[in-house]
Design a protein around this motif. Structure first.
Motif, PDB file in Angstrom:
ATOM      1  N   VAL A 111       0.829  -1.219   0.000  1.00  0.00           N
ATOM      2  CA  VAL A 111       0.000   0.000   0.000  1.00  0.00           C
ATOM      3  C   VAL A 111       0.856   1.259   0.000  1.00  0.00           C
ATOM      4  N   GLN A 112       1.967   1.210  -0.681  1.00  0.00           N
ATOM      5  CA  GLN A 112       2.899   2.331  -0.687  1.00  0.00           C
ATOM      6  C   GLN A 112       2.270   3.634  -1.184  1.00  0.00           C
ATOM      7  N   ASP A 113       1.260   3.536  -2.051  1.00  0.00           N
ATOM      8  CA  ASP A 113       0.660   4.752  -2.606  1.00  0.00           C
ATOM      9  C   ASP A 113      -0.578   5.211  -1.831  1.00  0.00           C
ATOM     10  N   ASN A 114      -0.842   4.622  -0.681  1.00  0.00           N
ATOM     11  CA  ASN A 114      -2.009   4.981   0.123  1.00  0.00           C
ATOM     12  C   ASN A 114      -1.539   5.379   1.531  1.00  0.00           C
ATOM     13  N   PRO A 115      -1.317   6.683   1.766  1.00  0.00           N
ATOM     14  CA  PRO A 115      -0.777   7.135   3.059  1.00  0.00           C
ATOM     15  C   PRO A 115      -1.658   6.772   4.260  1.00  0.00           C
ATOM     16  N   ALA A 116      -2.976   6.811   4.090  1.00  0.00           N
ATOM     17  CA  ALA A 116      -3.871   6.483   5.211  1.00  0.00           C
ATOM     18  C   ALA A 116      -3.732   5.014   5.600  1.00  0.00           C
ATOM     19  N   ALA A 117      -3.707   4.148   4.597  1.00  0.00           N
ATOM     20  CA  ALA A 117      -3.554   2.715   4.869  1.00  0.00           C
ATOM     21  C   ALA A 117      -2.189   2.437   5.494  1.00  0.00           C
ATOM     22  N   LYS A 118      -1.155   3.097   4.989  1.00  0.00           N
ATOM     23  CA  LYS A 118       0.184   2.921   5.545  1.00  0.00           C
ATOM     24  C   LYS A 118       0.206   3.285   7.025  1.00  0.00           C
ATOM     25  N   GLU A 119      -0.466   4.372   7.383  1.00  0.00           N
ATOM     26  CA  GLU A 119      -0.472   4.825   8.778  1.00  0.00           C
ATOM     27  C   GLU A 119      -1.187   3.818   9.679  1.00  0.00           C
ATOM     28  N   VAL A 120      -2.312   3.283   9.221  1.00  0.00           N
ATOM     29  CA  VAL A 120      -3.058   2.286  10.003  1.00  0.00           C
ATOM     30  C   VAL A 120      -2.190   1.043  10.211  1.00  0.00           C
ATOM     31  N   ILE A 121      -1.575   0.574   9.139  1.00  0.00           N
ATOM     32  CA  ILE A 121      -0.737  -0.628   9.238  1.00  0.00           C
ATOM     33  C   ILE A 121       0.470  -0.368  10.138  1.00  0.00           C
ATOM     34  N   LYS A 122       1.051   0.788  10.006  1.00  0.00           N
ATOM     35  CA  LYS A 122       2.211   1.147  10.837  1.00  0.00           C
ATOM     36  C   LYS A 122       1.851   1.101  12.328  1.00  0.00           C
ATOM     37  N   ARG A 123       0.673   1.631  12.686  1.00  0.00           N
ATOM     38  CA  ARG A 123       0.230   1.588  14.090  1.00  0.00           C
ATOM     39  C   ARG A 123       0.030   0.147  14.561  1.00  0.00           C
ATOM     40  N   ARG A 124      -0.542  -0.702  13.696  1.00  0.00           N
ATOM     41  CA  ARG A 124      -0.758  -2.102  14.063  1.00  0.00           C
ATOM     42  C   ARG A 124       0.584  -2.837  14.238  1.00  0.00           C
ATOM     43  N   VAL A 125       1.544  -2.544  13.362  1.00  0.00           N
ATOM     44  CA  VAL A 125       2.874  -3.157  13.478  1.00  0.00           C
ATOM     45  C   VAL A 125       3.502  -2.744  14.812  1.00  0.00           C
ATOM     46  N   ASN A 126       3.419  -1.469  15.141  1.00  0.00           N
ATOM     47  CA  ASN A 126       3.980  -0.989  16.408  1.00  0.00           C
ATOM     48  C   ASN A 126       3.295  -1.635  17.598  1.00  0.00           C
ATOM     49  N   TYR A 127       1.988  -1.875  17.504  1.00  0.00           N
ATOM     50  CA  TYR A 127       1.266  -2.540  18.588  1.00  0.00           C
ATOM     51  C   TYR A 127       1.751  -3.983  18.740  1.00  0.00           C
ATOM     52  N   CYS A 128       1.975  -4.675  17.626  1.00  0.00           N
ATOM     53  CA  CYS A 128       2.519  -6.037  17.695  1.00  0.00           C
ATOM     54  C   CYS A 128       3.910  -6.029  18.333  1.00  0.00           C
ATOM     55  N   LYS A 129       4.720  -5.059  17.961  1.00  0.00           N
ATOM     56  CA  LYS A 129       6.058  -4.938  18.555  1.00  0.00           C
ATOM     57  C   LYS A 129       5.957  -4.720  20.060  1.00  0.00           C
ATOM     58  N   TYR A 130       4.996  -3.890  20.485  1.00  0.00           N
ATOM     59  CA  TYR A 130       4.777  -3.645  21.913  1.00  0.00           C
ATOM     60  C   TYR A 130       4.419  -4.956  22.624  1.00  0.00           C
ATOM     61  N   LYS A 131       3.515  -5.740  22.047  1.00  0.00           N
ATOM     62  CA  LYS A 131       3.117  -7.002  22.664  1.00  0.00           C
ATOM     63  C   LYS A 131       4.287  -7.978  22.718  1.00  0.00           C
ATOM     64  N   LEU A 132       5.113  -7.985  21.686  1.00  0.00           N
ATOM     65  CA  LEU A 132       6.296  -8.853  21.694  1.00  0.00           C
ATOM     66  C   LEU A 132       7.290  -8.419  22.767  1.00  0.00           C
ATOM     67  N   ARG A 133       7.445  -7.097  22.961  1.00  0.00           N
ATOM     68  CA  ARG A 133       8.338  -6.609  24.033  1.00  0.00           C
ATOM     69  C   ARG A 133       7.808  -7.013  25.410  1.00  0.00           C
ATOM     70  N   LEU A 134       6.487  -6.934  25.600  1.00  0.00           N
ATOM     71  CA  LEU A 134       5.900  -7.378  26.884  1.00  0.00           C
ATOM     72  C   LEU A 134       6.220  -8.843  27.132  1.00  0.00           C
ATOM     73  N   LEU A 135       6.054  -9.662  26.111  1.00  0.00           N
ATOM     74  CA  LEU A 135       6.340 -11.094  26.266  1.00  0.00           C
ATOM     75  C   LEU A 135       7.803 -11.329  26.614  1.00  0.00           C
ATOM     76  N   THR A 136       8.682 -10.599  25.977  1.00  0.00           N
ATOM     77  CA  THR A 136      10.111 -10.743  26.254  1.00  0.00           C
ATOM     78  C   THR A 136      10.437 -10.294  27.667  1.00  0.00           C
ATOM     79  N   LYS A 137       9.860  -9.161  28.046  1.00  0.00           N
ATOM     80  CA  LYS A 137      10.141  -8.607  29.378  1.00  0.00           C
ATOM     81  C   LYS A 137       9.646  -9.509  30.499  1.00  0.00           C
ATOM     82  N   PHE A 138       8.483 -10.147  30.306  1.00  0.00           N
ATOM     83  CA  PHE A 138       7.879 -10.942  31.366  1.00  0.00           C
ATOM     84  C   PHE A 138       7.966 -12.439  31.112  1.00  0.00           C
ATOM     85  N   ALA A 139       8.931 -12.866  30.323  1.00  0.00           N
ATOM     86  CA  ALA A 139       9.058 -14.281  29.991  1.00  0.00           C
ATOM     87  C   ALA A 139       9.301 -15.120  31.237  1.00  0.00           C
ATOM     88  N   ILE A 140       8.618 -16.225  31.295  1.00  0.00           N
ATOM     89  CA  ILE A 140       8.756 -17.183  32.409  1.00  0.00           C
ATOM     90  C   ILE A 140       9.883 -18.141  32.053  1.00  0.00           C
TER      91      ILE A 140
END
Length: 140
Positions: A111-140
């Protein structure tokens, strides 16, 4: 006497913030419990508890074991995971979040030519990264 739930809790106790630790300790103590039960026990507003519950659940440290009617509404019942449950959940979440992030990154390239879609996807990617960091930080 040490229990599997207490063992899992003790493994991550020092790596989490004060409020999150308080919430986890209350759940361990009075489980199964709702977010309102936890807020009442800590003598705080429920909004101070719900974010911590979401983080603890996303990190695989607590889980919903059912639902009950409370004050006219249906509420989730939370309990602290055993060490084995936490490890299993964390592995499942790690895999899920990693695949979701990869899929989103692929979609982002399409979606390189669609700035709105890029922004939505970028936020979702960052949210996934946040969840992965939580898992790493609190790993049992």
């Amino acid at each position: 006497m040490k229990t599997p739930r207490l063992e899992a809790y003790r493994k991550i106790e020092g790596s989490i913030g004060e409020r999150m630790n308080e919430v986890l300790e209350v759940i361990r103590k009075i489980q199964p419990c709702t977010y309102e039960d936890i807020a009442d026990e800590l003598n705080v507003r429920t909004n101070l508890v719900t974010n911590r519950l979401n983080e603890l659940e996303k990190a695989g440290l607590i889980r919903v074991i059912g639902r009950i009617k409370q004050k006219g509404n249906t509420r989730s019942l939370f309990c602290v995971c055993t060490e084995e449950e936490a490890k299993k959940l964390q592995e499942e979440f790690q895999s899920k979040y990693r695949f979701e992030k990869e899929d989103l990154e692929t979609a982002f390239q399409k979606v390189q030519d669609n700035p709105a879609a890029k922004e939505v996807i970028k936020r979702r990617v960052n949210y996934c990264k946040y969840k992965l960091r939580l898992l790493t930080k609190f790993a049992i």
